[in-house]
Motif scaffolding. Sequence first.
Motif, PDB file in Angstrom:
ATOM      1  N   UNK A   7       0.808  -1.217   0.000  1.00 57.24           N
ATOM      2  CA  UNK A   7       0.000   0.000   0.000  1.00 57.24           C
ATOM      3  C   UNK A   7       0.841   1.267   0.000  1.00 57.24           C
ATOM      4  N   UNK A   8       2.166   1.136  -0.007  1.00 54.84           N
ATOM      5  CA  UNK A   8       3.053   2.291   0.141  1.00 54.84           C
ATOM      6  C   UNK A   8       2.820   3.332  -0.939  1.00 54.84           C
ATOM      7  N   UNK A  30      13.418   2.390  -8.790  1.00 61.39           N
ATOM      8  CA  UNK A  30      14.492   1.728  -8.039  1.00 61.39           C
ATOM      9  C   UNK A  30      13.873   0.991  -6.864  1.00 61.39           C
ATOM     10  N   UNK A  31      14.387  -0.188  -6.597  1.00 61.33           N
ATOM     11  CA  UNK A  31      13.926  -0.958  -5.449  1.00 61.33           C
ATOM     12  C   UNK A  31      15.110  -1.682  -4.827  1.00 61.33           C
ATOM     13  N   UNK A  32      14.926  -2.086  -3.575  1.00 59.54           N
ATOM     14  CA  UNK A  32      15.981  -2.766  -2.826  1.00 59.54           C
ATOM     15  C   UNK A  32      15.427  -4.087  -2.327  1.00 59.54           C
ATOM     16  N   UNK A  33      16.131  -5.158  -2.569  1.00 61.52           N
ATOM     17  CA  UNK A  33      15.738  -6.473  -2.064  1.00 61.52           C
ATOM     18  C   UNK A  33      16.389  -6.652  -0.696  1.00 61.52           C
ATOM     19  N   UNK A  34      15.662  -6.299   0.349  1.00 58.72           N
ATOM     20  CA  UNK A  34      16.188  -6.371   1.715  1.00 58.72           C
ATOM     21  C   UNK A  34      16.119  -7.803   2.212  1.00 58.72           C
ATOM     22  N   UNK A  35      17.189  -8.285   2.844  1.00 59.48           N
ATOM     23  CA  UNK A  35      17.135  -9.646   3.394  1.00 59.48           C
ATOM     24  C   UNK A  35      16.150  -9.702   4.560  1.00 59.48           C
ATOM     25  N   UNK A  36      15.557 -10.866   4.762  1.00 60.00           N
ATOM     26  CA  UNK A  36      14.567 -11.031   5.828  1.00 60.00           C
ATOM     27  C   UNK A  36      15.156 -10.749   7.200  1.00 60.00           C
ATOM     28  N   UNK A  37      16.449 -10.932   7.354  1.00 56.21           N
ATOM     29  CA  UNK A  37      17.074 -10.674   8.658  1.00 56.21           C
ATOM     30  C   UNK A  37      17.085  -9.193   9.017  1.00 56.21           C
ATOM     31  N   UNK A  94      11.699  -3.475  -1.329  1.00 55.75           N
ATOM     32  CA  UNK A  94      11.355  -2.154  -0.799  1.00 55.75           C
ATOM     33  C   UNK A  94      11.553  -1.129  -1.911  1.00 55.75           C
ATOM     34  N   UNK A  95      10.490  -0.411  -2.323  1.00 58.83           N
ATOM     35  CA  UNK A  95      10.657   0.610  -3.349  1.00 58.83           C
ATOM     36  C   UNK A  95      11.421   1.807  -2.786  1.00 58.83           C
ATOM     37  N   UNK A  96      12.402   2.291  -3.538  1.00 58.21           N
ATOM     38  CA  UNK A  96      13.220   3.421  -3.096  1.00 58.21           C
ATOM     39  C   UNK A  96      12.772   4.741  -3.701  1.00 58.21           C
ATOM     40  N   UNK A  97      12.149   4.701  -4.874  1.00 59.83           N
ATOM     41  CA  UNK A  97      11.688   5.901  -5.562  1.00 59.83           C
ATOM     42  C   UNK A  97      10.186   5.772  -5.776  1.00 59.83           C
ATOM     43  N   UNK A  98       9.448   6.805  -5.390  1.00 60.11           N
ATOM     44  CA  UNK A  98       8.001   6.783  -5.595  1.00 60.11           C
ATOM     45  C   UNK A  98       7.693   6.816  -7.093  1.00 60.11           C
ATOM     46  N   UNK A  99       6.724   6.036  -7.551  1.00 55.38           N
ATOM     47  CA  UNK A  99       6.378   6.047  -8.977  1.00 55.38           C
ATOM     48  C   UNK A  99       5.897   7.420  -9.430  1.00 55.38           C
TER      49      UNK A  99
END
Length: 104
Positions: free
Chosen positions: A7-8, A49-56, A74-79
């Motif tokens: 929903x971000x 741009x997005x970041x694949x954050x590890x679950x840890x 995690x999206x880094x830049x708003x569309x």
Amino acid sequence: MDSPADLLFCETKPPFQTQVKLLGIYPLPWWGFQTSLTFQSVPGPQITASYAAPASSVIGLGRPLSGGVRTVTVPLVAPGTMYGERLNQVDLRVTRAFRVPNPR
């Protein structure tokens, strides 16, 4: 929905972007030649741009992520907020018409 992160950026309002397209044709006075010019200017592509954050690195749940998920995107830049440079194209053409005799 699998997560609140879905929903971000659920409501985006991209800015108005203009497109310019022009075409002109001019017949030349010699031997049936004509010239044409086409110009086009369109907005650049959207930058994401997005970041694949590890679950840890996910904190605040008090439990591990469900379903064996190892990464969270995690999206880094708003569309609709960042775009590349405009694309400008010019096409110049010279043509000639030929008459084909009627084969009767």
